[in-house]
Design a protein around this motif. Structure first.
Motif, mmCIF file in Angstrom:
data_model
loop_
_atom_site.group_PDB
_atom_site.id
_atom_site.type_symbol
_atom_site.label_atom_id
_atom_site.label_comp_id
_atom_site.label_asym_id
_atom_site.label_seq_id
_atom_site.Cartn_x
_atom_site.Cartn_y
_atom_site.Cartn_z
ATOM 1 N N ASP A 107 28.321 39.634 37.070
ATOM 2 C CA ASP A 107 29.548 39.620 37.857
ATOM 3 C C ASP A 107 29.758 38.291 38.570
ATOM 4 O O ASP A 107 30.896 37.847 38.758
ATOM 5 C CB ASP A 107 29.534 40.758 38.890
ATOM 6 N N ARG A 108 28.665 37.643 38.964
ATOM 7 C CA ARG A 108 28.791 36.408 39.746
ATOM 8 C C ARG A 108 28.213 35.167 39.076
ATOM 9 O O ARG A 108 28.396 34.065 39.591
ATOM 10 C CB ARG A 108 28.119 36.586 41.113
ATOM 11 N N ASN A 109 27.552 35.326 37.968
ATOM 12 C CA ASN A 109 26.873 34.167 37.375
ATOM 13 C C ASN A 109 27.058 34.137 35.857
ATOM 14 O O ASN A 109 27.050 35.180 35.194
ATOM 15 C CB ASN A 109 25.381 34.193 37.698
ATOM 16 N N LYS A 110 27.229 32.922 35.342
ATOM 17 C CA LYS A 110 27.331 32.725 33.892
ATOM 18 C C LYS A 110 26.376 31.612 33.502
ATOM 19 O O LYS A 110 26.525 30.460 33.929
ATOM 20 C CB LYS A 110 28.764 32.360 33.494
ATOM 21 N N HIS A 146 28.184 29.751 39.166
ATOM 22 C CA HIS A 146 27.914 30.855 40.086
ATOM 23 C C HIS A 146 29.052 30.994 41.094
ATOM 24 O O HIS A 146 29.523 30.007 41.658
ATOM 25 C CB HIS A 146 26.595 30.620 40.840
ATOM 26 N N VAL A 147 29.486 32.227 41.296
ATOM 27 C CA VAL A 147 30.505 32.551 42.290
ATOM 28 C C VAL A 147 29.800 33.162 43.498
ATOM 29 O O VAL A 147 29.202 34.233 43.400
ATOM 30 C CB VAL A 147 31.549 33.527 41.721
ATOM 31 N N PHE A 148 29.852 32.467 44.649
ATOM 32 C CA PHE A 148 29.176 32.950 45.849
ATOM 33 C C PHE A 148 29.979 34.045 46.549
ATOM 34 O O PHE A 148 29.428 35.059 46.992
ATOM 35 C CB PHE A 148 28.932 31.787 46.814
ATOM 36 N N LEU A 167 31.698 21.757 42.723
ATOM 37 C CA LEU A 167 31.802 22.707 43.820
ATOM 38 C C LEU A 167 33.279 22.974 44.069
ATOM 39 O O LEU A 167 34.072 22.037 44.161
ATOM 40 C CB LEU A 167 31.162 22.134 45.082
ATOM 41 N N SER A 168 33.658 24.239 44.151
ATOM 42 C CA SER A 168 35.058 24.585 44.380
ATOM 43 C C SER A 168 35.181 25.497 45.606
ATOM 44 O O SER A 168 34.316 26.337 45.869
ATOM 45 C CB SER A 168 35.654 25.275 43.152
ATOM 46 N N TYR A 169 36.285 25.286 46.320
ATOM 47 C CA TYR A 169 36.555 26.039 47.535
ATOM 48 C C TYR A 169 38.026 26.436 47.555
ATOM 49 O O TYR A 169 38.899 25.625 47.247
ATOM 50 C CB TYR A 169 36.225 25.195 48.769
ATOM 51 N N LYS A 170 38.304 27.690 47.915
ATOM 52 C CA LYS A 170 39.667 28.198 47.978
ATOM 53 C C LYS A 170 40.007 28.511 49.438
ATOM 54 O O LYS A 170 39.625 29.573 49.948
ATOM 55 C CB LYS A 170 39.816 29.450 47.125
#
Length: 248
Positions: free
Chosen positions: A148-151, A193-195, A239-242
């Motif tokens: 769900d959070r990691n590829k 990875h989606v934190f 690194l990405s931030y929304k």
């Protein structure tokens, strides 16, 4: 240059097929010469889903014609009939993990610029002659793991090359030419990875070895040496931030 691409796609529940044709007609006009490249390619590619296994295959045939016409002197012509194929298998171990393997024969037909080089004696660009297309045979195997959070994806490969195209330069000679035989091997590791809803990160690491096996024009001086210009290690980090739902 002028290029055309016509493709036909067919999609069914278990398989997908794409067939097409591509043409390319290009020329380079110099002060005292004209060089052209005309090629026509036909391809067929498809994949078939059979439960836990997905099979893929592709074929390509391409005919390439070159001509060099100086304002004075005889014209030169060359042509090649090239063939490539690709075979792949993906096996789903479970809902999160799959393994895959791929083997292909590929070619690279030289573009027009590869027939010219800087002449250090006369200090201008000269026609260095037609060079051969490059061929590679590559085997890749790898692993995919998706949650769900990691590829995560890991691929290792080995490629054997014939007539790899490169630029040779010394104090008195400069030309585009071919390496008779060379090989490359290495691996690529990708992890994303989606934190949480706002933060995500990814990293890609590559390790590559590129080695000259036989280079006849060097009289054996380059045999067994590393191919210049190919980094052994490569790292890309993101690194990405929304801050909001509509911006990142």
């Amino acid at each position: 240059y002028q290029s055309n691409d016509v493709a036909l796609h067919y999609q069914a529940q278990a398989f997908h097929v794409t067939a097409g044709a591509q043409t390319f007609d290009g020329s380079r006009q110099g002060a005292s010469d004209k060089t052209s490249k005309d090629n026509t390619g036909y391809y067929l590619q498809g994949d078939y889903n059979a439960g836990a296994n997905t099979y893929s295959a592709g074929l390509r045939r391409e005919q390439v014609k070159y001509s060099y016409a100086p304002t004075s002197g005889a014209s030169l012509n060359a042509g090649h009939d090239l063939f490539a194929y690709d075979l792949g298998l993906n096996h789903r171990v479970n809902a999160q993990t799959s393994v895959f393997a791929n083997y292909n024969l590929a070619f690279q037909a030289p573009d027009i610029d590869r027939f010219f080089a800087y002449d250090p004696t006369y200090t201008y660009i000269v026609f260095n002659g037609f060079i051969s297309p490059a061929y590679s045979r590559t085997l890749s195997v790898g692993l995919n793991r998706v949650t769900d959070r990691n590829k995560l994806k890991l691929t290792v490969f080995y490629a054997g090359l014939t007539n790899e195209i490169y630029y040779y330069q010394s104090a008195s000679v400069s030309m585009n030419t071919n390496i008779d035989r060379s090989h490359k091997y290495g691996l690529e590791l990708q992890d994303n990875h989606v934190f949480n809803d706002r933060w995500a990160a990814g990293i890609t690491y590559t390790y590559t070895r590129a080695i000259i096996d036989t280079e006849n024009s060097g009289g054996g001086a380059y045999d067994g040496k590393n191919l210049p210009g190919v980094p052994t290690h490569g790292v890309t980090a993101a690194l990405s931030y929304k801050p909001t739902e509509r911006s990142s």
